[in-house]
Design a protein around this motif. Structure first.
Motif, short mmCIF file in Angstrom:
data_model
loop_
_atom_site.label_atom_id
_atom_site.label_comp_id
_atom_site.label_asym_id
_atom_site.label_seq_id
_atom_site.Cartn_x
_atom_site.Cartn_y
_atom_site.Cartn_z
N SER A 163 11.25 6.26 -1.58
CA SER A 163 9.90 6.33 -1.02
C SER A 163 8.84 6.76 -2.04
CB SER A 163 9.89 7.30 0.17
OG SER A 163 10.30 8.60 -0.24
N VAL A 164 9.27 7.38 -3.13
CA VAL A 164 8.29 7.88 -4.11
C VAL A 164 8.52 7.36 -5.52
CG1 VAL A 164 7.92 9.96 -2.74
CG2 VAL A 164 9.56 10.00 -4.64
N ARG A 165 9.62 6.65 -5.72
CA ARG A 165 9.91 6.16 -7.08
C ARG A 165 8.79 5.25 -7.56
NH1 ARG A 165 14.47 4.02 -6.09
NH2 ARG A 165 15.74 5.85 -6.56
N GLY A 166 8.32 5.51 -8.77
CA GLY A 166 7.23 4.73 -9.34
C GLY A 166 5.86 5.34 -9.09
N ARG A 167 5.75 6.23 -8.10
CA ARG A 167 4.46 6.91 -7.83
C ARG A 167 4.50 8.37 -8.23
NH1 ARG A 167 2.17 7.80 -2.92
NH2 ARG A 167 4.20 7.94 -1.90
N PHE A 168 5.63 9.03 -8.02
CA PHE A 168 5.77 10.46 -8.34
C PHE A 168 6.61 10.60 -9.60
CE2 PHE A 168 5.35 12.22 -3.71
CZ PHE A 168 4.14 11.56 -3.58
N SER A 169 6.34 11.67 -10.34
CA SER A 169 7.08 11.94 -11.56
C SER A 169 7.40 13.43 -11.66
CB SER A 169 6.27 11.50 -12.78
OG SER A 169 6.97 11.79 -13.97
N LEU B 223 1.85 13.48 -8.63
CA LEU B 223 1.74 12.61 -7.47
C LEU B 223 0.58 11.63 -7.71
CD1 LEU B 223 2.70 15.58 -6.51
CD2 LEU B 223 2.11 14.80 -4.24
N ASN B 224 0.88 10.34 -7.75
CA ASN B 224 -0.13 9.33 -7.96
C ASN B 224 -0.24 8.41 -6.75
OD1 ASN B 224 -0.55 10.25 -10.64
ND2 ASN B 224 1.11 8.95 -11.38
N GLY B 225 -1.40 7.78 -6.61
CA GLY B 225 -1.59 6.82 -5.53
C GLY B 225 -1.33 7.40 -4.17
N LEU B 226 -1.88 8.58 -3.91
CA LEU B 226 -1.58 9.29 -2.66
C LEU B 226 -2.11 8.55 -1.44
CD1 LEU B 226 -2.18 12.88 -4.00
CD2 LEU B 226 -0.04 12.04 -3.02
N THR B 227 -1.34 8.60 -0.38
CA THR B 227 -1.73 8.03 0.91
C THR B 227 -1.60 9.11 1.98
OG1 THR B 227 0.46 7.33 1.67
CG2 THR B 227 -0.71 5.84 0.17
N MET C 213 16.38 21.18 -11.02
CA MET C 213 15.40 21.58 -10.02
C MET C 213 15.03 20.38 -9.15
SD MET C 213 14.71 24.83 -10.59
CE MET C 213 13.14 25.08 -9.75
N HIS C 214 14.75 20.66 -7.88
CA HIS C 214 14.39 19.62 -6.92
C HIS C 214 12.98 19.83 -6.36
CE1 HIS C 214 18.67 18.30 -6.00
NE2 HIS C 214 18.93 19.53 -6.39
N TRP C 215 12.40 18.73 -5.85
CA TRP C 215 11.24 18.79 -4.98
C TRP C 215 11.64 18.17 -3.63
CZ3 TRP C 215 6.81 21.37 -5.73
CH2 TRP C 215 6.42 21.68 -7.04
N VAL C 216 11.21 18.84 -2.57
CA VAL C 216 11.46 18.40 -1.20
C VAL C 216 10.15 18.55 -0.44
CG1 VAL C 216 12.75 18.86 0.93
CG2 VAL C 216 13.87 19.15 -1.31
N ARG C 217 9.87 17.64 0.47
CA ARG C 217 8.64 17.79 1.26
C ARG C 217 8.95 17.73 2.75
NH1 ARG C 217 5.35 12.09 0.16
NH2 ARG C 217 6.82 10.71 1.24
N GLN C 218 7.96 18.20 3.51
CA GLN C 218 8.09 18.20 4.97
C GLN C 218 6.73 17.87 5.57
OE1 GLN C 218 9.35 21.95 6.79
NE2 GLN C 218 10.57 20.77 8.26
N ALA C 219 6.63 16.68 6.15
CA ALA C 219 5.41 16.28 6.84
C ALA C 219 5.25 17.11 8.11
CB ALA C 219 5.45 14.79 7.15
N PRO C 220 4.03 17.25 8.60
CA PRO C 220 3.79 18.07 9.80
C PRO C 220 4.67 17.64 10.97
CG PRO C 220 1.72 17.49 8.78
CD PRO C 220 2.77 16.72 8.04
N GLY C 221 5.44 18.57 11.50
CA GLY C 221 6.27 18.30 12.65
C GLY C 221 7.50 17.45 12.38
N LYS C 222 7.78 17.18 11.11
CA LYS C 222 8.92 16.32 10.74
C LYS C 222 10.00 17.11 10.01
CE LYS C 222 6.77 12.64 12.25
NZ LYS C 222 7.24 11.96 13.49
N GLY C 223 11.07 16.40 9.66
CA GLY C 223 12.18 17.03 8.97
C GLY C 223 11.97 17.09 7.46
N PRO D 38 -7.43 9.65 -0.38
CA PRO D 38 -6.42 8.60 -0.60
C PRO D 38 -6.66 7.89 -1.92
CG PRO D 38 -7.22 8.52 1.65
CD PRO D 38 -8.11 9.51 0.93
N GLY D 39 -5.57 7.57 -2.60
CA GLY D 39 -5.65 6.85 -3.86
C GLY D 39 -5.75 7.75 -5.08
N THR D 40 -5.97 9.01 -4.87
CA THR D 40 -6.12 9.93 -6.00
C THR D 40 -4.77 10.50 -6.43
OG1 THR D 40 -6.57 11.82 -4.55
CG2 THR D 40 -8.45 10.54 -5.29
N SER D 41 -4.82 11.37 -7.45
CA SER D 41 -3.62 11.97 -8.02
C SER D 41 -3.69 13.48 -7.91
CB SER D 41 -3.46 11.56 -9.48
OG SER D 41 -3.30 10.16 -9.61
#
Lengths: 122, 110
Positions: A63-69, A83-87, A34-44, A14-17
């Motif tokens: 949810s990611v503006r300011g942390r992801f580029s 990806l910055n400031g990962l949680t 081009m797009h990026w899309v993610r899917q958390a475990p068991g989620k949409g 956590p907290g790393t990039s």
């Protein structure tokens, strides 16, 4: 045919990039957004970001503006996601994807990569 | 809570027709093209319908899409076992200045 290959995932604290890459082939990369899309475990599916065909315009989910580029290097046919400031909530499979029409960045996706897993854990 | 509403599940028997819905608002479905994706367990999503009702090359003509106002639908005729999976609608939202996905509908072929 369109081929998208993600790389760069792994287990991070956590907290790393992290920087994800998406190598594209089979189409004229500099004419597609081009797009990026993610899917958390068991989620949409959760849309994260889009970059224009030229790489000079981008939009982000709140949810990611300011942390992801997002960025793309047309000379290398490669897209990136920094990806910055990962949680722990960022743990997910991250998919790279192509817009469905040339020149238009607000078209949704017609092709997907196989995804790369990012696990944020202490 | 997604901006686009999809029923969580539906089912049908082989050969039947099923319809899945996706409800949004003026700023998304009401203004832009709707896309539909199928995701089988452990696999990446695959495009089934683009631009409201366009079927990509290689997608069986059993799949069809439509849009009316702020709602969209995906129909699958002649249901087959390989149609099982999660189905997501997606669209650009002009107010959010971003794309949005529905929560997904799990299709079970009985």
């Amino acid at each position: 045919q369109v081929r998208l290959v993600e790389s760069g995932g792994g287990v991070v604290r956590p907290g790393t990039s992290l920087r994800l890459s998406c190598a594209a082939s089979g189409f004229v990369f500099n004419t597609y957004g081009m797009h990026w899309v993610r899917q958390a475990p068991g989620k949409g599916l959760e849309w994260l970001a889009v970059v224009s065909y030229a790489g000079n315009t981008d939009f982000y989910a709140d949810s990611v503006r300011g942390r992801f580029s997002i960025s793309k290097d047309n000379s290398k046919s490669t897209m990136y996601l920094q990806l910055n400031g990962l949680t722990k909530d960022d743990t997910a499979v991250y998919y790279c994807a192509r817009t469905g029409a040339q020149w238009r960045m607000i078209d949704l996706i017609d092709s997907w990569g196989q995804g790369t897993l990012v696990t944020v854990s202490s | 809570q997604s901006v686009l509403s999809q029923p969580p599940s539906t089912s049908g028997t082989p050969g039947q027709r099923v319809t899945m819905s996706c409800s949004g608002s003026d700023s998304n479905i009401g203004s832009n093209y709707v896309y539909w994706y199928q995701q089988r367990p452990g696999a990446a999503p695959e495009l089934r319908i683009s631009r409201n009702n366009q079927r990509p090359s290689g997608v069986p003509d059993r799949f069809s899409g439509s849009k009316s106002g702020t709602s969209a639908s995906l129909d699958i005729n002649g249901l087959r076992s390989e149609d099982e999976g999660e189905y997501y609608c997606a669209v650009w939202d002009d107010s959010l200045k971003g794309a949005v996905f529905g929560g997904g509908t799990m299709l079970t072929v009985l």
